[in-house]
Each structure stands twice: as C-alpha cells, then as structure tokens.
Design an enzyme around this catalytic site. Structure first.
Site, PDB file in Angstrom:
ATOM      1  N   CYS A 100       0.839  -1.196   0.000  1.00  0.00           N
ATOM      2  CA  CYS A 100       0.000   0.000   0.000  1.00  0.00           C
ATOM      3  C   CYS A 100       0.872   1.243   0.000  1.00  0.00           C
ATOM      4  CB  CYS A 100      -0.888  -0.024   1.250  1.00  0.00           C
ATOM      5  SG  CYS A 100      -1.958   1.403   1.403  1.00  0.00           S
ATOM      6  N   HIS A 144      -8.914  -3.880  -2.058  1.00  0.00           N
ATOM      7  CA  HIS A 144      -7.987  -3.049  -1.276  1.00  0.00           C
ATOM      8  C   HIS A 144      -8.501  -1.608  -1.180  1.00  0.00           C
ATOM      9  CE1 HIS A 144      -3.730  -1.950  -0.063  1.00  0.00           C
ATOM     10  NE2 HIS A 144      -4.190  -0.772  -0.448  1.00  0.00           N
ATOM     11  N   GLU A 145      -8.935  -1.062  -2.319  1.00  0.00           N
ATOM     12  CA  GLU A 145      -9.388   0.341  -2.338  1.00  0.00           C
ATOM     13  C   GLU A 145     -10.723   0.498  -1.595  1.00  0.00           C
ATOM     14  OE1 GLU A 145      -7.188   2.354  -3.039  1.00  0.00           O
ATOM     15  OE2 GLU A 145      -5.860   1.094  -4.224  1.00  0.00           O
ATOM     16  N   HIS A 148     -10.046   0.679   2.009  1.00  0.00           N
ATOM     17  CA  HIS A 148      -9.595   2.030   2.386  1.00  0.00           C
ATOM     18  C   HIS A 148     -10.787   2.940   2.661  1.00  0.00           C
ATOM     19  CE1 HIS A 148      -5.266   2.462   2.143  1.00  0.00           C
ATOM     20  NE2 HIS A 148      -5.191   1.954   0.932  1.00  0.00           N
TER      21      HIS A 148
HETATM   22 NI    NI Z   1      -3.577   1.215  -0.205  1.00  0.00          NI
END
Ligand code: NI
Length: 179
Positions: A100, A144-145, A148
């Site tokens: 990341c 992953h996004e 977030h």
């Molecule tokens: Ni990230």
C-alpha cells in the site's frame, strides 16, 4: 491541478470512513481530477482512495488503473473512477501479496480473506451506475481500495502476531528516520 499528499501509516486519518457522495457537481469533479493527477504522478501506484489522501472530508471515491486492459503498465487513460463502490459478489480465494502507498517500509503480505473474483457496483464521476468485474490482481485492487474507503488498511486484516511484527519494523524505521 494539485497533487494531494498520501497519508502514511500510522496516521489515524487512515481509519476514517469515507462519506457517501450525493452531489456529482463541480466540487466532486475537482476532487476526482486531483486524485487522478496524484495517481498519475505517483510511481508504482495502482490505485488510490480518497480516505488515504490529505482531504479534510474524504468521500467514497477511488481511482485505479484498469488492469483488465493491460496487466503491465496500463496507460493513463486506463484510469477508472469508482464512486460509492460496493462489492456485490465475491468468489474464491486469492493468495497474492499486496502492499500500500500508505504503508512504508516495503511491507508486502498475503491477505487470506481476499476473494479471487469480485463484482463491484459503483457510480462513475457523472453519477451513472455501473458494475465492474475483476479477477486476480484486479480483484485484489478493488477490494484493497474499497477497504480504504471503509477505514481499513490491508495490515488491519493480518493476524495480531504478524501485525505486531510489522508495527515493530515500522517504528524502527521511523526511529532511524528521526535520528
Ligand atoms: Ni492502499
């Protein structure tokens, strides 16, 4: 168009949840442009979420390269913008390390809860709904996004032991940098 600073772990703002976008007007367009500019000007960056950038009120916006078009080095115009994205289908298990832009120290770990394939529904920057399907690397990037945007960074998904090891390594790195 300014480049927005990327927050670095352990910045507490990384734990914030993005606000839902309800207005697809001028202000949103400016934020998306700034995020794309930041994505294009950050080396080795596959995607960014508004919640990992230094926005005062980050919204549920992510920009990422469409790796379905080109697995390596996708062109700038292959950048996608997903607003209020949500996983609506997931299948299988992916065992591929991930890292990341907000986690320094070259930390790469396999997140065992990642699905191999996902379908995500989202809005584009004009407010038009769409669905996107991703497998492998693209599925990992989407998950992953979206994490977030829910205030979750990938190391939050590791076991306590692994997490402690990483925290130790990162605090050592920080000490060296500060000395
Ligand atoms: Ni990230």
């Amino acid at each position: 168009m300014p480049i927005v600073p990327i927050l670095q772990y352990p910045d507490a703002r990384l734990g914030k949840t993005g606000e839902y976008v309800t207005d697809f007007g001028e202000e949103l367009q400016k934020v998306v442009d700034d995020m794309l500019e930041t994505l294009h000007n950050t080396e080795n960056c596959a995607g960014l979420a508004a919640t990992q950038l230094a926005f005062e009120h980050p919204k549920k916006i992510t920009v990422l390269y469409d790796y379905r078009l080109a697995q390596r080095d996708p062109p700038k115009d292959a950048a996608l913008c997903l607003i209020n994205p949500e996983v609506i289908f997931s299948e299988g298990q992916l065992e591929e390390p991930e890292g990341c832009m907000s986690v320094p120290g070259g930390v790469y770990e396999v997140i065992t809860t990642r699905a191999y394939k996902v379908i995500v529904k989202a809005f584009d920057r004009e407010g038009k709904p769409f669905e996107i399907e991703g497998e492998g690397y693209m599925a990992k990037l989407l998950q992953h996004e979206i994490d977030h945007l829910n205030g979750i960074i990938f190391i939050d998904r590791l076991s306590r032991l692994k997490r402690q090891r990483i925290d130790k390594k990162l605090s050592k790195l920080k000490k060296w940098a500060d000395d």
